[in-house]
Motif scaffolding. Sequence first.
Motif, mmCIF file in Angstrom:
data_model
loop_
_atom_site.group_PDB
_atom_site.id
_atom_site.type_symbol
_atom_site.label_atom_id
_atom_site.label_comp_id
_atom_site.label_asym_id
_atom_site.label_seq_id
_atom_site.Cartn_x
_atom_site.Cartn_y
_atom_site.Cartn_z
ATOM 1 N N UNK A 75 0.956 -1.235 0.029
ATOM 2 C CA UNK A 75 -0.051 -0.078 -0.108
ATOM 3 C C UNK A 75 0.757 1.479 0.011
ATOM 4 N N UNK A 76 1.943 1.333 0.667
ATOM 5 C CA UNK A 76 2.746 2.462 0.629
ATOM 6 C C UNK A 76 3.699 2.626 -0.662
ATOM 7 N N UNK A 77 3.984 1.197 -1.125
ATOM 8 C CA UNK A 77 4.349 1.645 -2.481
ATOM 9 C C UNK A 77 3.590 2.107 -3.434
ATOM 10 N N UNK A 78 2.304 1.847 -3.463
ATOM 11 C CA UNK A 78 1.120 2.346 -4.438
ATOM 12 C C UNK A 78 1.182 3.873 -4.054
ATOM 13 N N UNK A 79 1.105 4.094 -2.959
ATOM 14 C CA UNK A 79 0.896 5.446 -2.502
ATOM 15 C C UNK A 79 1.995 6.410 -2.848
ATOM 16 N N UNK A 80 3.056 5.811 -2.839
ATOM 17 C CA UNK A 80 4.422 6.690 -3.062
ATOM 18 C C UNK A 80 4.543 6.890 -4.719
ATOM 19 N N UNK A 81 4.216 5.624 -5.361
ATOM 20 C CA UNK A 81 4.154 5.894 -6.888
ATOM 21 C C UNK A 81 3.066 6.817 -7.269
ATOM 22 N N UNK A 82 1.988 6.762 -6.902
ATOM 23 C CA UNK A 82 0.806 7.640 -7.089
ATOM 24 C C UNK A 82 1.337 9.081 -6.958
ATOM 25 N N UNK A 83 1.544 9.468 -5.618
ATOM 26 C CA UNK A 83 2.107 10.898 -5.409
ATOM 27 C C UNK A 83 3.139 11.437 -6.452
ATOM 28 N N UNK A 84 4.015 10.842 -6.560
ATOM 29 C CA UNK A 84 5.213 11.149 -7.472
ATOM 30 C C UNK A 84 4.635 11.246 -8.844
ATOM 31 N N UNK A 85 4.090 10.281 -9.344
ATOM 32 C CA UNK A 85 3.688 10.509 -10.584
ATOM 33 C C UNK A 85 2.624 11.242 -11.013
ATOM 34 N N UNK A 86 1.692 11.690 -10.202
ATOM 35 C CA UNK A 86 0.590 12.532 -10.507
ATOM 36 C C UNK A 86 1.291 14.156 -10.467
ATOM 37 N N UNK A 87 2.232 14.148 -9.495
ATOM 38 C CA UNK A 87 2.824 15.393 -9.634
ATOM 39 C C UNK A 87 3.707 15.538 -10.852
ATOM 40 N N UNK A 88 4.275 14.512 -11.431
ATOM 41 C CA UNK A 88 4.924 14.455 -12.588
ATOM 42 C C UNK A 88 4.006 14.974 -13.815
ATOM 43 N N UNK A 89 2.771 14.296 -13.610
ATOM 44 C CA UNK A 89 1.691 14.410 -14.741
ATOM 45 C C UNK A 89 1.325 15.923 -14.960
ATOM 46 N N UNK A 90 1.029 16.309 -13.582
ATOM 47 C CA UNK A 90 0.508 17.799 -13.795
ATOM 48 C C UNK A 90 1.892 18.641 -14.157
ATOM 49 N N UNK A 91 2.942 18.552 -13.567
ATOM 50 C CA UNK A 91 4.143 19.179 -14.207
ATOM 51 C C UNK A 91 4.197 19.136 -15.784
ATOM 52 N N UNK A 92 4.079 18.049 -16.430
ATOM 53 C CA UNK A 92 4.227 17.550 -17.823
ATOM 54 C C UNK A 92 3.122 18.429 -18.516
ATOM 55 N N UNK A 93 1.910 18.649 -18.066
ATOM 56 C CA UNK A 93 0.896 19.163 -18.709
ATOM 57 C C UNK A 93 0.921 20.641 -18.564
ATOM 58 N N UNK A 94 1.453 21.224 -17.422
ATOM 59 C CA UNK A 94 1.935 22.511 -17.392
ATOM 60 C C UNK A 94 2.864 22.893 -18.494
ATOM 61 N N UNK A 95 3.719 22.289 -18.515
ATOM 62 C CA UNK A 95 5.295 22.518 -19.558
ATOM 63 C C UNK A 95 4.429 22.304 -20.761
ATOM 64 N N UNK A 96 3.643 21.327 -21.266
ATOM 65 C CA UNK A 96 3.591 21.193 -22.522
ATOM 66 C C UNK A 96 2.321 22.346 -22.971
ATOM 67 N N UNK A 97 1.694 22.936 -21.720
ATOM 68 C CA UNK A 97 0.571 23.880 -22.271
ATOM 69 C C UNK A 97 1.538 25.211 -22.711
ATOM 70 N N UNK A 98 2.678 25.388 -21.942
ATOM 71 C CA UNK A 98 3.344 26.394 -22.454
ATOM 72 C C UNK A 98 3.850 26.557 -23.761
#
Length: 145
Positions: A112-135
């Motif tokens: 469960x901790x592994x899934x949580x860690x993967x989710x948190x880091x990757x969702x932040x990475x996705x949001x950052x990617x979308x913001x940068x691509x929008x630029x």
Amino acid sequence: MQILVALHSLNRFVLLILLLVVIVKSLIGWLNKSPFEKADDKLSLFLFISTHTQLLLGLILYFVSPIVIFSGASMKDSIARYWLVEHSTGMLIVIVLISLGRILSKKLTDGTAKHKRMFIYNIIALITTLVILAGSHRGFFTMSW
């Protein structure tokens, strides 16, 4: 040059699809308190490999592309500045986030901790990617050939 741009552009879609799959599977695994299975690890590995392949292609393009102009005047031109500084810096942050998500989750023993860690880091990475691509002002689904 055109082959590198096409590969970089195509790999972007592979990376985004893998990122979305990892995020969804991690969220489901976290919420259901599921064990972190071999399939989860493989998906994370493929995302990691795709991310670092994108990094290598991007680094080559960064130094050979006519769009990236190394001069003080680039800072006054929003398009040149985007490719010289904003895109590369933002995407390096994304690569670090995806890498940290994989590396730090591997050190955990609880699924469960592994899934949580993967989710948190990757969702932040996705949001950052979308913001940068929008630029880029080119649209999310624009193909560069």
